[in-house]
Write a protein that holds these residues in place. Structure first.
Motif, PDB file in Angstrom:
ATOM      1  N   HIS A  24     -26.174  55.506 130.883  1.00 52.32           N
ATOM      2  CA  HIS A  24     -26.125  57.041 130.974  1.00 52.32           C
ATOM      3  C   HIS A  24     -25.095  57.485 132.038  1.00 52.32           C
ATOM      4  O   HIS A  24     -25.427  57.151 133.243  1.00 52.32           O
ATOM      5  N   GLN A 145     -32.909  57.340 123.660  1.00 49.03           N
ATOM      6  CA  GLN A 145     -33.108  56.580 125.069  1.00 49.03           C
ATOM      7  C   GLN A 145     -33.427  55.219 124.861  1.00 49.03           C
ATOM      8  O   GLN A 145     -34.236  54.914 123.940  1.00 49.03           O
ATOM      9  N   LEU A 168     -33.100  62.667 130.232  1.00 51.38           N
ATOM     10  CA  LEU A 168     -32.070  61.580 130.810  1.00 51.38           C
ATOM     11  C   LEU A 168     -31.850  61.787 132.091  1.00 51.38           C
ATOM     12  O   LEU A 168     -31.274  60.793 132.710  1.00 51.38           O
TER      13      LEU A 168
END
Length: 466
Positions: A24, A145, A168
């Motif tokens: 991420h 996710q 996130l």
């Protein structure tokens, strides 16, 4: 090949480096900096390296989603319509719960990059067994996710008004500050010539007279002071013709000055309601100005925006559109007449007039006109604090005087809907310093408010007595 800006090249390199150790990446770049081009270039590099098979993008509105699809298609050199053979697809957050199951299977069966534009709209945290947040954030945590090969989140204003965690996102301990993998602030964007210098004009009034049967005439020295004492609310100011006329007049003159250097420069008015927008259009017509109105309710809203983007028309009036992510670089003047008073919204609106066009003179800034309400004034000065070398905030150039005669101290906002016209009449004396082109009100003028327009005003207060 598109020439990348220095910050975009830096961010791309940082993202590709980060993806070697994490999946991420969060980029905070000031509104109008060019985040979509940057993230599409990351996707191109990942395709070329053989790291991904597909890209899925989510954005907060259809207009932004369509713009994202266009940019990705141009940079990747392939269609981006989500169909077989395309490089990917662009969707809205609102559509996530209605997307076909096949799309979510792509994340499970293939290597996918998911781009989450303006991620601050999505709140969410928790584990597989317990998720909290809004519906968009929970969907991201539940379906994206751990399933997407890579995720990139973008934001021009990386915080939420309600202070809930962004989906996130990572936060530092123990102070709870949001951690960004890459940041590109407004100060550097101006220095790089990417963004215009902001010019925020606060419209205030040093003599506001309120007449009351109980207390007689009371005088206040500012909009803030008047609102503080509860006699007239901020939304009521927004619906006053004197306020609208003065703001539009000042902004129109500024736009004319700018168009001497940039002939296609345009102006944006952010309105409170559809009826408010239509009324603003009629007041602009009183200045000899043509305008178009666009709202989230209109079926042809996106085409209206596209037509305005490509035209040389002067004004577009928006309700629930354009204020975030929509790219119309020729916008250089904006009147903030929305009832929304959050810092996130304020900065997003400001960002619509800061995207610099190639070749434009460096001394011409982006001009935002707002009422000197307490919150909006604080937001303006915070922008100024971020840019100590610039003179960002100024007061409206004319001293304003206005009498709200005939307004009772407490008005019961009810209306007989059986008649086509409201019986409510407001006696007005004085003027907001209206410029030539808008006839000043007579010493005592009776205003008749249309039924539709008055009902829109009433909806702001939900039947309360003010």
């Amino acid at each position: 090949m598109m020439q990348l800006r220095a910050w975009q090249s830096e961010c791309i390199a940082q993202a590709l480096k980060s993806f070697k150790r994490q999946s991420h990446f969060l980029c905070h770049a000031t509104p109008a900096a060019g985040k979509t081009v940057m993230v599409a270039s990351v996707a191109k590099a990942l395709f070329e390296r053989g790291n991904i098979d597909f890209v899925v993008c989510f954005s907060p509105s259809r207009a932004v989603a369509q713009s994202v699809a266009t940019t990705f298609s141009q940079i990747l050199g392939k269609s981006f319509n989500g169909q077989i053979g395309a490089a990917g697809g662009s969707y809205t957050y609102q559509s996530m719960n209605t997307l076909p199951k096949e799309l979510w299977r792509v994340l499970r069966d293939h290597r996918v990059l998911v781009v989450l534009d303006e991620i601050h709209h999505c709140s969410g945290a928790g584990s597989d067994d317990f998720l909290v947040g809004n519906s968009w954030g929970r969907t991201i945590l539940d379906r994206i996710q751990g399933r997407a090969s890579y995720t990139i989140a973008l934001s021009g204003t990386p915080w939420r008004t309600d202070d809930t965690p962004i989906a996130l996102a990572r936060y530092t301990q123990p102070d709870g500050e949001l951690y960004c993998d890459y940041e590109y602030g407004l100060r550097r964007a101006i220095s790089d010539g990417v963004c215009r210098e902001p010019r925020i004009v606060l419209t205030d009034n040093r003599e506001i007279h309120l007449s009351s049967s109980e207390r007689g005439v009371q005088t206040y020295s500012s909009i803030r002071d008047t609102i503080k004492h509860g006699h007239i609310s901020y939304p009521e100011f927004l619906f006053r013709d004197e306020v609208i006329d003065h703001t539009l007049s000042e902004a129109s003159k500024k736009l004319s000055e700018i168009r001497q250097h940039i002939p296609n420069a345009g102006g944006l008015v952010v309105a409170a309601t559809v009826a408010h927008a239509e009324h603003i259009a009629s007041r602009l017509a009183g200045l000899g100005e043509r305008s178009v109105v666009v709202s989230c309710r209109a079926p042809n809203a996106h085409q209206t925006i596209e037509n305005f983007r490509a035209s040389k028309d002067r004004w577009i009036i928006s309700v629930g559109m354009i204020t975030e992510g929509t790219d119309i670089p020729r916008l250089q003047v904006c009147c903030h007449l929305s009832r929304i008073r959050t810092e996130l919204h304020f900065r997003q609106v400001l960002g619509r007039i800061l995207r610099r066009q190639a070749g434009e003179p460096s001394h011409i800034g982006g001009w935002l006109y707002v009422l000197a309400e307490q919150n909006l004034t604080e937001f303006a000065h915070r922008i100024g604090d971020d840019l100590p070398e610039q003179t960002v905030v100024s007061l409206s150039p004319k001293p304003l005087k206005h009498n709200f005669d005939g307004l009772n101290e407490r008005i019961n906002l009810t209306h007989n809907t059986d008649t086509s016209q409201s019986d409510i009449k407001l006696d007005i004396g004085g003027t907001w310093g209206a410029d030539k082109g808008i006839a000043p009100p007579s010493e005592s003028t009776a205003l008749t408010i249309s039924n539709h327009y008055w009902n829109e005003i009433l909806s702001l207060f939900e039947g309360q007595v003010v």
